[in-house]
Write an enzyme that holds these catalytic residues in place. Structure first.
Site, PDB file in Angstrom:
ATOM      1  N   TYR A  39     -15.673  56.277 -62.163  1.00  0.00           N
ATOM      2  CA  TYR A  39     -16.623  55.233 -62.585  1.00  0.00           C
ATOM      3  C   TYR A  39     -16.362  53.915 -61.862  1.00  0.00           C
ATOM      4  O   TYR A  39     -17.278  53.295 -61.309  1.00  0.00           O
ATOM      5  CB  TYR A  39     -16.522  55.036 -64.102  1.00  0.00           C
ATOM      6  CG  TYR A  39     -17.346  53.886 -64.631  1.00  0.00           C
ATOM      7  CD1 TYR A  39     -18.740  53.957 -64.632  1.00  0.00           C
ATOM      8  CD2 TYR A  39     -16.738  52.737 -65.138  1.00  0.00           C
ATOM      9  CE1 TYR A  39     -19.503  52.901 -65.118  1.00  0.00           C
ATOM     10  CE2 TYR A  39     -17.488  51.684 -65.632  1.00  0.00           C
ATOM     11  CZ  TYR A  39     -18.869  51.775 -65.614  1.00  0.00           C
ATOM     12  OH  TYR A  39     -19.625  50.727 -66.092  1.00  0.00           O
ATOM     13  N   SER A  97     -19.891  46.596 -63.234  1.00  0.00           N
ATOM     14  CA  SER A  97     -18.810  46.463 -64.219  1.00  0.00           C
ATOM     15  C   SER A  97     -17.701  45.657 -63.575  1.00  0.00           C
ATOM     16  O   SER A  97     -17.403  45.849 -62.389  1.00  0.00           O
ATOM     17  CB  SER A  97     -18.282  47.849 -64.602  1.00  0.00           C
ATOM     18  OG  SER A  97     -17.089  47.695 -65.346  1.00  0.00           O
TER      19      SER A  97
HETATM   20  P1  NAP Z   1     -25.811  53.696 -72.711  1.00  0.00           P
HETATM   21  O1  NAP Z   1     -26.045  53.185 -74.075  1.00  0.00           O
HETATM   22  O2  NAP Z   1     -25.123  55.003 -72.521  1.00  0.00           O
HETATM   23  O3  NAP Z   1     -27.210  53.683 -71.932  1.00  0.00           O
HETATM   24  C1  NAP Z   1     -27.287  54.168 -70.625  1.00  0.00           C
HETATM   25  C2  NAP Z   1     -28.741  54.314 -70.252  1.00  0.00           C
HETATM   26  O4  NAP Z   1     -28.792  54.865 -68.917  1.00  0.00           O
HETATM   27  C3  NAP Z   1     -29.496  55.286 -71.154  1.00  0.00           C
HETATM   28  O5  NAP Z   1     -30.804  54.843 -71.350  1.00  0.00           O
HETATM   29  C4  NAP Z   1     -29.475  56.573 -70.343  1.00  0.00           C
HETATM   30  O6  NAP Z   1     -30.544  57.448 -70.637  1.00  0.00           O
HETATM   31  C5  NAP Z   1     -29.673  55.970 -68.967  1.00  0.00           C
HETATM   32  N1  NAP Z   1     -29.433  56.947 -67.909  1.00  0.00           N
HETATM   33  C6  NAP Z   1     -28.371  57.753 -67.718  1.00  0.00           C
HETATM   34  N2  NAP Z   1     -28.586  58.562 -66.671  1.00  0.00           N
HETATM   35  C7  NAP Z   1     -29.827  58.265 -66.210  1.00  0.00           C
HETATM   36  C8  NAP Z   1     -30.629  58.749 -65.163  1.00  0.00           C
HETATM   37  N3  NAP Z   1     -30.235  59.768 -64.385  1.00  0.00           N
HETATM   38  N4  NAP Z   1     -31.860  58.198 -64.950  1.00  0.00           N
HETATM   39  C9  NAP Z   1     -32.290  57.184 -65.744  1.00  0.00           C
HETATM   40  N5  NAP Z   1     -31.600  56.703 -66.781  1.00  0.00           N
HETATM   41  C10 NAP Z   1     -30.382  57.244 -66.992  1.00  0.00           C
HETATM   42  O7  NAP Z   1     -24.910  52.667 -71.849  1.00  0.00           O
HETATM   43  P2  NAP Z   1     -24.860  51.056 -71.806  1.00  0.00           P
HETATM   44  O8  NAP Z   1     -23.551  50.645 -72.367  1.00  0.00           O
HETATM   45  O9  NAP Z   1     -26.119  50.477 -72.351  1.00  0.00           O
HETATM   46  O10 NAP Z   1     -24.760  50.851 -70.219  1.00  0.00           O
HETATM   47  C11 NAP Z   1     -25.765  50.221 -69.461  1.00  0.00           C
HETATM   48  C12 NAP Z   1     -25.144  49.776 -68.141  1.00  0.00           C
HETATM   49  O11 NAP Z   1     -24.080  48.836 -68.406  1.00  0.00           O
HETATM   50  C13 NAP Z   1     -24.515  50.886 -67.315  1.00  0.00           C
HETATM   51  O12 NAP Z   1     -24.828  50.707 -65.945  1.00  0.00           O
HETATM   52  C14 NAP Z   1     -23.014  50.698 -67.517  1.00  0.00           C
HETATM   53  O13 NAP Z   1     -22.251  51.157 -66.425  1.00  0.00           O
HETATM   54  C15 NAP Z   1     -22.941  49.190 -67.652  1.00  0.00           C
HETATM   55  N6  NAP Z   1     -21.746  48.706 -68.348  1.00  0.00           N
HETATM   56  C16 NAP Z   1     -21.556  48.972 -69.670  1.00  0.00           C
HETATM   57  C17 NAP Z   1     -20.441  48.481 -70.309  1.00  0.00           C
HETATM   58  C18 NAP Z   1     -20.193  48.733 -71.772  1.00  0.00           C
HETATM   59  O14 NAP Z   1     -19.125  48.319 -72.275  1.00  0.00           O
HETATM   60  N7  NAP Z   1     -21.103  49.363 -72.506  1.00  0.00           N
HETATM   61  C19 NAP Z   1     -19.495  47.712 -69.601  1.00  0.00           C
HETATM   62  C20 NAP Z   1     -19.711  47.453 -68.244  1.00  0.00           C
HETATM   63  C21 NAP Z   1     -20.841  47.961 -67.634  1.00  0.00           C
HETATM   64  P3  NAP Z   1     -30.366  58.709 -71.641  1.00  0.00           P
HETATM   65  O15 NAP Z   1     -30.502  58.167 -73.033  1.00  0.00           O
HETATM   66  O16 NAP Z   1     -31.467  59.616 -71.248  1.00  0.00           O
HETATM   67  O17 NAP Z   1     -28.998  59.282 -71.385  1.00  0.00           O
END
Ligand code: NAP
Length: 252
Positions: free
Chosen positions: A170, A147
């Site tokens: 985070y 991030s």
């Molecule tokens: P999301 O929709 O909440 O998806 C997160 C994914 O990670 C889900 O599939 C979740 O599985 C999985 N996960 C959580 N804990 C886990 C574990 N212990 N083992 C394996 N999988 C696990 O979030 P997202 O927005 O797509 O985020 C994806 C990445 O982008 C993350 O690394 C986040 O930090 C990064 N990011 C996001 C944003 C944003 O604005 N969205 C910005 C910057 C960075 P479950 O469904 O089982 O919970």
């Protein structure tokens, strides 16, 4: 057909990356903590006519689960070309639409452990488990989904748009992930590996109660640029197209 493993691919940006990569002709192992959710995600893609995807149970916090995923994938392929360490949590609770910020003085160690277990140790565990399969690829790529909020430089600059969003847990987990990325890229510097930390823009997913401003399509596309680049591409760098639309590179 090039083979890809994406952690946390059952929903959000991970799911969309699986969709976009499959459409480009890659084969995707969709890591999923809960196999039922992963199977539903695969079914959804199959209904769109995408068949080069399969769900693999993979909880990055569970060494046994990671090992079992490694064994399963190892029985299916000798080579893994791309690892996208996407699974991540922020550990933030919400009050309505208001995130309850983790403060440097007020948040206990248990919360740090919970978040670091996924965002930092989970990435290390998964990378170490799959490195031998990646080493067999002629053009191996590792993308650590970070991030821009993990950037120490940006967070020290009062003009940074998230300067006042100092979520101590985070953000620091992503800073730690960034340093791991630098160390990993350095260790693999004399190989064909490209190892980078990449931040999506603020993206509307469950992660932020869908308060993000970009779509998953845009978020996934930004990250994938660094997963599918050729051997001239950069390594050991940090990218966020949202913060730097020209070159994409941002400071650590
Ligand atoms: P999301 O929709 O909440 O998806 C997160 C994914 O990670 C889900 O599939 C979740 O599985 C999985 N996960 C959580 N804990 C886990 C574990 N212990 N083992 C394996 N999988 C696990 O979030 P997202 O927005 O797509 O985020 C994806 C990445 O982008 C993350 O690394 C986040 O930090 C990064 N990011 C996001 C944003 C944003 O604005 N969205 C910005 C910057 C960075 P479950 O469904 O089982 O919970």
């Amino acid at each position: 057909m090039k083979k890809v493993l994406i952690t946390g691919a059952n929903k959000g940006i991970g799911f969309e990356m699986a969709r976009q990569l499959a459409r480009k002709g890659y084969y995707i192992y969709m890591g999923t903590r809960d196999l039922k959710n992963g199977s539903e995600a695969v079914k959804k893609l199959q209904e769109e006519g995408i068949n080069s995807v399969e769900a693999i149970q993979l909880d990055v916090t569970d060494a046994g689960s990671v090992m079992s995923a490694r064994e399963q994938i190892g029985r299916k392929t000798d080579v893994l070309d791309i690892l996208i360490n996407n699974a991540g949590i922020n550990g933030i609770e919400f009050e309505g639409d208001k995130p309850l910020m983790h403060t440097a003085l007020g948040t206990g160690i248990a919360k740090y452990k919970e978040v670091y277990e996924v965002n930092v140790f989970g990435v290390i565990r998964t990378t170490q488990a799959f490195i031998d399969l990646l080493q067999k690829s002629p053009e191996p790529r590792i993308v650590n989904v970070s991030s821009s909020q993990g950037s120490l430089t940006l967070h020290s600059d009062p003009s940074y748009k998230y300067y006042h969003a100092k979520g101590a847990v985070y953000q620091s987990s992503k800073s730690a992930l960034n340093m791991y990325t630098i160390a990993l890229a350095f260790e693999l510097r004399d190989t064909n590996f490209k190892v980078n930390a990449v931040s999506p823009p603020s993206t509307a997913t469950d992660f932020n109660h869908h308060l993000g401003t970009s779509s998953v399509e845009v978020g996934a596309e930004h990250i994938l640029r660094y997963a599918i680049m050729d051997n001239d591409g950069p390594t050991g760098r940090f990218f966020c197209l949202d913060n730097n639309p020209e070159s994409g590179e941002i400071p650590w």
